[in-house]
Design a protein around this motif. Structure first.
Motif, PDB file in Angstrom:
ATOM      1  N   HIS A   1      42.475 -16.956  27.121  1.00 43.50           N
ATOM      2  CA  HIS A   1      43.451 -17.050  28.210  1.00 43.50           C
ATOM      3  C   HIS A   1      43.099 -15.894  29.152  1.00 43.50           C
ATOM      4  CE1 HIS A   1      47.292 -18.213  29.993  1.00 43.50           C
ATOM      5  NE2 HIS A   1      47.544 -16.927  30.134  1.00 43.50           N
ATOM      6  N   ILE A   2      42.574 -16.228  30.328  1.00 42.07           N
ATOM      7  CA  ILE A   2      41.980 -15.215  31.210  1.00 42.07           C
ATOM      8  C   ILE A   2      42.647 -15.253  32.571  1.00 42.07           C
ATOM      9  CG2 ILE A   2      39.834 -14.436  32.277  1.00 42.07           C
ATOM     10  CD1 ILE A   2      38.434 -16.041  29.963  1.00 42.07           C
ATOM     11  N   THR A   3      42.988 -14.070  33.078  1.00 41.84           N
ATOM     12  CA  THR A   3      43.520 -13.936  34.434  1.00 41.84           C
ATOM     13  C   THR A   3      42.448 -13.267  35.282  1.00 41.84           C
ATOM     14  OG1 THR A   3      45.739 -13.666  33.521  1.00 41.84           O
ATOM     15  CG2 THR A   3      45.419 -13.029  35.821  1.00 41.84           C
ATOM     16  N   VAL A   4      42.067 -13.934  36.374  1.00 44.09           N
ATOM     17  CA  VAL A   4      41.018 -13.411  37.256  1.00 44.09           C
ATOM     18  C   VAL A   4      41.529 -13.313  38.683  1.00 44.09           C
ATOM     19  CG1 VAL A   4      39.150 -14.336  35.846  1.00 44.09           C
ATOM     20  CG2 VAL A   4      40.005 -15.673  37.735  1.00 44.09           C
ATOM     21  N   ASP A   5      40.883 -12.461  39.465  1.00 42.29           N
ATOM     22  CA  ASP A   5      41.106 -12.396  40.907  1.00 42.29           C
ATOM     23  C   ASP A   5      40.191 -13.452  41.521  1.00 42.29           C
ATOM     24  OD1 ASP A   5      40.949 -11.905  43.634  1.00 42.29           O
ATOM     25  OD2 ASP A   5      40.915  -9.723  43.412  1.00 42.29           O
ATOM     26  N   PRO A   6      40.745 -14.536  42.119  1.00 40.77           N
ATOM     27  CA  PRO A   6      39.894 -15.611  42.626  1.00 40.77           C
ATOM     28  C   PRO A   6      39.102 -15.222  43.878  1.00 40.77           C
ATOM     29  CG  PRO A   6      42.187 -16.084  43.111  1.00 40.77           C
ATOM     30  CD  PRO A   6      42.165 -14.838  42.276  1.00 40.77           C
ATOM     31  N   VAL A   7      39.426 -14.092  44.497  1.00 43.85           N
ATOM     32  CA  VAL A   7      38.695 -13.655  45.693  1.00 43.85           C
ATOM     33  C   VAL A   7      37.453 -12.867  45.286  1.00 43.85           C
ATOM     34  CG1 VAL A   7      38.837 -12.306  47.814  1.00 43.85           C
ATOM     35  CG2 VAL A   7      40.805 -13.667  47.069  1.00 43.85           C
ATOM     36  N   PHE A   8      37.630 -11.823  44.481  1.00 46.39           N
ATOM     37  CA  PHE A   8      36.506 -10.965  44.091  1.00 46.39           C
ATOM     38  C   PHE A   8      35.960 -11.274  42.694  1.00 46.39           C
ATOM     39  CE2 PHE A   8      38.712  -8.312  47.266  1.00 46.39           C
ATOM     40  CZ  PHE A   8      37.668  -8.224  48.186  1.00 46.39           C
ATOM     41  N   LEU A   9      36.556 -12.252  41.999  1.00 39.42           N
ATOM     42  CA  LEU A   9      36.141 -12.680  40.670  1.00 39.42           C
ATOM     43  C   LEU A   9      36.192 -11.558  39.632  1.00 39.42           C
ATOM     44  CD1 LEU A   9      33.170 -15.029  41.601  1.00 39.42           C
ATOM     45  CD2 LEU A   9      35.553 -15.635  41.157  1.00 39.42           C
ATOM     46  N   ASP A  10      37.146 -10.648  39.801  1.00 38.04           N
ATOM     47  CA  ASP A  10      37.362  -9.588  38.822  1.00 38.04           C
ATOM     48  C   ASP A  10      38.224 -10.118  37.680  1.00 38.04           C
ATOM     49  OD1 ASP A  10      35.990  -7.675  40.307  1.00 38.04           O
ATOM     50  OD2 ASP A  10      37.789  -7.125  41.437  1.00 38.04           O
ATOM     51  N   VAL A  11      37.920  -9.688  36.462  1.00 34.19           N
ATOM     52  CA  VAL A  11      38.733 -10.034  35.301  1.00 34.19           C
ATOM     53  C   VAL A  11      39.913  -9.065  35.276  1.00 34.19           C
ATOM     54  CG1 VAL A  11      38.800 -10.258  32.803  1.00 34.19           C
ATOM     55  CG2 VAL A  11      36.709 -10.845  34.050  1.00 34.19           C
ATOM     56  N   ILE A  12      41.125  -9.596  35.414  1.00 34.03           N
ATOM     57  CA  ILE A  12      42.334  -8.764  35.439  1.00 34.03           C
ATOM     58  C   ILE A  12      42.870  -8.547  34.034  1.00 34.03           C
ATOM     59  CG2 ILE A  12      44.714  -8.621  36.270  1.00 34.03           C
ATOM     60  CD1 ILE A  12      43.760 -10.340  38.694  1.00 34.03           C
ATOM     61  N   ASP A  13      42.949  -9.620  33.257  1.00 38.90           N
ATOM     62  CA  ASP A  13      43.505  -9.546  31.907  1.00 38.90           C
ATOM     63  C   ASP A  13      42.922 -10.689  31.093  1.00 38.90           C
ATOM     64  OD1 ASP A  13      45.127  -8.573  29.851  1.00 38.90           O
ATOM     65  OD2 ASP A  13      46.794  -9.889  30.385  1.00 38.90           O
ATOM     66  N   GLN A  14      42.902 -10.524  29.780  1.00 35.33           N
ATOM     67  CA  GLN A  14      42.422 -11.604  28.922  1.00 35.33           C
ATOM     68  C   GLN A  14      42.967 -11.455  27.514  1.00 35.33           C
ATOM     69  OE1 GLN A  14      38.112 -11.424  27.896  1.00 35.33           O
ATOM     70  NE2 GLN A  14      38.141  -9.643  29.257  1.00 35.33           N
ATOM     71  N   GLU A  15      43.138 -12.597  26.892  1.00 37.44           N
ATOM     72  CA  GLU A  15      43.525 -12.654  25.481  1.00 37.44           C
ATOM     73  C   GLU A  15      42.570 -13.640  24.830  1.00 37.44           C
ATOM     74  OE1 GLU A  15      47.152 -14.264  22.676  1.00 37.44           O
ATOM     75  OE2 GLU A  15      47.563 -13.824  24.770  1.00 37.44           O
ATOM     76  N   ASN A  16      41.798 -13.159  23.871  1.00 40.69           N
ATOM     77  CA  ASN A  16      40.809 -13.984  23.180  1.00 40.69           C
ATOM     78  C   ASN A  16      41.148 -14.023  21.706  1.00 40.69           C
ATOM     79  OD1 ASN A  16      38.968 -14.286  25.521  1.00 40.69           O
ATOM     80  ND2 ASN A  16      38.835 -12.079  25.297  1.00 40.69           N
ATOM     81  N   ARG A  17      41.208 -15.225  21.164  1.00 38.52           N
ATOM     82  CA  ARG A  17      41.444 -15.390  19.729  1.00 38.52           C
ATOM     83  C   ARG A  17      40.295 -16.185  19.148  1.00 38.52           C
ATOM     84  NH1 ARG A  17      47.044 -17.696  20.990  1.00 38.52           N
ATOM     85  NH2 ARG A  17      45.519 -19.094  21.730  1.00 38.52           N
ATOM     86  N   SER A  18      39.756 -15.697  18.046  1.00 41.98           N
ATOM     87  CA  SER A  18      38.697 -16.440  17.369  1.00 41.98           C
ATOM     88  C   SER A  18      39.107 -16.659  15.920  1.00 41.98           C
ATOM     89  CB  SER A  18      37.371 -15.692  17.450  1.00 41.98           C
ATOM     90  OG  SER A  18      37.465 -14.447  16.811  1.00 41.98           O
ATOM     91  N   GLN A  19      38.671 -17.790  15.390  1.00 39.32           N
ATOM     92  CA  GLN A  19      38.974 -18.118  14.005  1.00 39.32           C
ATOM     93  C   GLN A  19      37.696 -18.616  13.346  1.00 39.32           C
ATOM     94  OE1 GLN A  19      42.024 -21.043  13.466  1.00 39.32           O
ATOM     95  NE2 GLN A  19      42.097 -20.751  11.279  1.00 39.32           N
ATOM     96  N   LEU A  20      37.292 -17.919  12.294  1.00 35.58           N
ATOM     97  CA  LEU A  20      36.068 -18.229  11.560  1.00 35.58           C
ATOM     98  C   LEU A  20      36.394 -19.137  10.386  1.00 35.58           C
ATOM     99  CD1 LEU A  20      33.046 -17.634  10.903  1.00 35.58           C
ATOM    100  CD2 LEU A  20      33.865 -15.669   9.596  1.00 35.58           C
ATOM    101  N   GLU A  21      35.597 -20.175  10.245  1.00 37.28           N
ATOM    102  CA  GLU A  21      35.732 -21.082   9.097  1.00 37.28           C
ATOM    103  C   GLU A  21      34.363 -21.177   8.430  1.00 37.28           C
ATOM    104  OE1 GLU A  21      37.027 -25.712   8.159  1.00 37.28           O
ATOM    105  OE2 GLU A  21      37.157 -24.945  10.185  1.00 37.28           O
ATOM    106  N   ILE A  22      34.296 -20.909   7.138  1.00 36.62           N
ATOM    107  CA  ILE A  22      33.037 -20.960   6.395  1.00 36.62           C
ATOM    108  C   ILE A  22      33.058 -22.162   5.477  1.00 36.62           C
ATOM    109  CG2 ILE A  22      31.608 -19.776   4.697  1.00 36.62           C
ATOM    110  CD1 ILE A  22      32.501 -17.168   5.889  1.00 36.62           C
ATOM    111  N   PHE A  23      31.946 -22.917   5.473  1.00 32.18           N
ATOM    112  CA  PHE A  23      31.818 -24.069   4.612  1.00 32.18           C
ATOM    113  C   PHE A  23      30.942 -23.681   3.428  1.00 32.18           C
ATOM    114  CE2 PHE A  23      32.110 -25.475   9.036  1.00 32.18           C
ATOM    115  CZ  PHE A  23      33.307 -26.167   8.982  1.00 32.18           C
ATOM    116  N   LEU A  24      31.536 -23.621   2.237  1.00 33.07           N
ATOM    117  CA  LEU A  24      30.812 -23.158   1.060  1.00 33.07           C
ATOM    118  C   LEU A  24      29.861 -24.211   0.501  1.00 33.07           C
ATOM    119  CD1 LEU A  24      33.624 -21.143  -0.688  1.00 33.07           C
ATOM    120  CD2 LEU A  24      31.790 -20.312   0.775  1.00 33.07           C
ATOM    121  N   ALA A  25      30.191 -25.491   0.658  1.00 31.11           N
ATOM    122  CA  ALA A  25      29.287 -26.558   0.197  1.00 31.11           C
ATOM    123  C   ALA A  25      28.244 -26.794   1.274  1.00 31.11           C
ATOM    124  CB  ALA A  25      30.078 -27.836  -0.070  1.00 31.11           C
ATOM    125  N   SER A  26      27.040 -27.145   0.866  1.00 28.46           N
ATOM    126  CA  SER A  26      25.970 -27.329   1.864  1.00 28.46           C
ATOM    127  C   SER A  26      25.911 -28.710   2.416  1.00 28.46           C
ATOM    128  CB  SER A  26      24.628 -26.988   1.262  1.00 28.46           C
ATOM    129  OG  SER A  26      24.408 -27.685   0.080  1.00 28.46           O
TER     130      SER A  26
END
Length: 184
Positions: free
Chosen positions: A159-184
């Motif tokens: 979820h990213i907030t940017v300045d659409p004029v100068f394309l500066d990143v104002i704020d961001q919230e990044n969530r990642s979730q890792l899932e591992i598959f043990l069977a091949s």
């Protein structure tokens, strides 16, 4: 008084080895990687009459906090504005060392027609110099610990907030979730 306890080097060694094994297992527990959008660079406007597409380079800082190096496949990160798919950033296949950081440059194309559907909201965002974008991506690959290779998938929501004029990143919230598959 109490019973006299006989000291044993074998017991001490077994206790130390057990503590080391537990500490190793706890540090080896898979952790979610982190993603951070560093910058946005405008590279081109593509005129496909009557459409104007925008090409960008997204610079993303990625951290692999795990003890295993990873190899991942290519994928596309979907970018949304006001709930509508606005474009995609291409993630090329690659690899990353264990417990390391790297910077990815992601070529991105945004659809001018989709943005035009939200022209009123877009111009209001330009006036207040704050535009909210959402991005989603699933990255799949393989991590090898000793001689065992395990497939994994990382789902990232941003979820990213940017300045659409100068394309500066104002704020961001990044969530990642890792899932591992043990069977091949």
């Amino acid at each position: 008084m109490g019973k006299k306890v006989k000291w044993s080097w074998t017991s001490a060694f077994v206790g130390a080895a057990s503590a080391t094994a537990v500490a190793t297992l706890l540090s080896a527990r898979p952790k979610d990687p982190t993603f951070h959008l560093v910058s946005i660079k405008l590279t081109a406007f593509k005129l496909n009459l009557p459409h104007v597409d925008t090409e960008l380079i997204l610079t993303v800082h990625v951290t692999n906090p795990n003890i295993a190096p990873i190899h991942y496949g290519s994928t596309a990160m979907s970018i949304f504005y006001e709930g509508t798919l606005l474009g995609a950033a291409q993630v090329k296949a690659g690899s990353q060392r264990a417990r390391s950081c790297q910077v990815l440059k992601l070529p991105t194309r945004l659809d001018g027609v989709e943005l035009a559907h939200h022209a009123g909201k877009f111009f209001a965002d330009v006036a207040k110099r704050e535009m909210v974008l959402d991005a989603k991506v699933d990255i799949g690959g393989k991590a090898k610990v000793l001689w065992w290779g395990h497939r994994f998938k990382v789902h990232v929501d941003s979820h990213i907030t940017v300045d659409p004029v100068f394309l500066d990143v104002i704020d961001q919230e990044n969530r990642s979730q890792l899932e591992i598959f043990l069977a091949s």
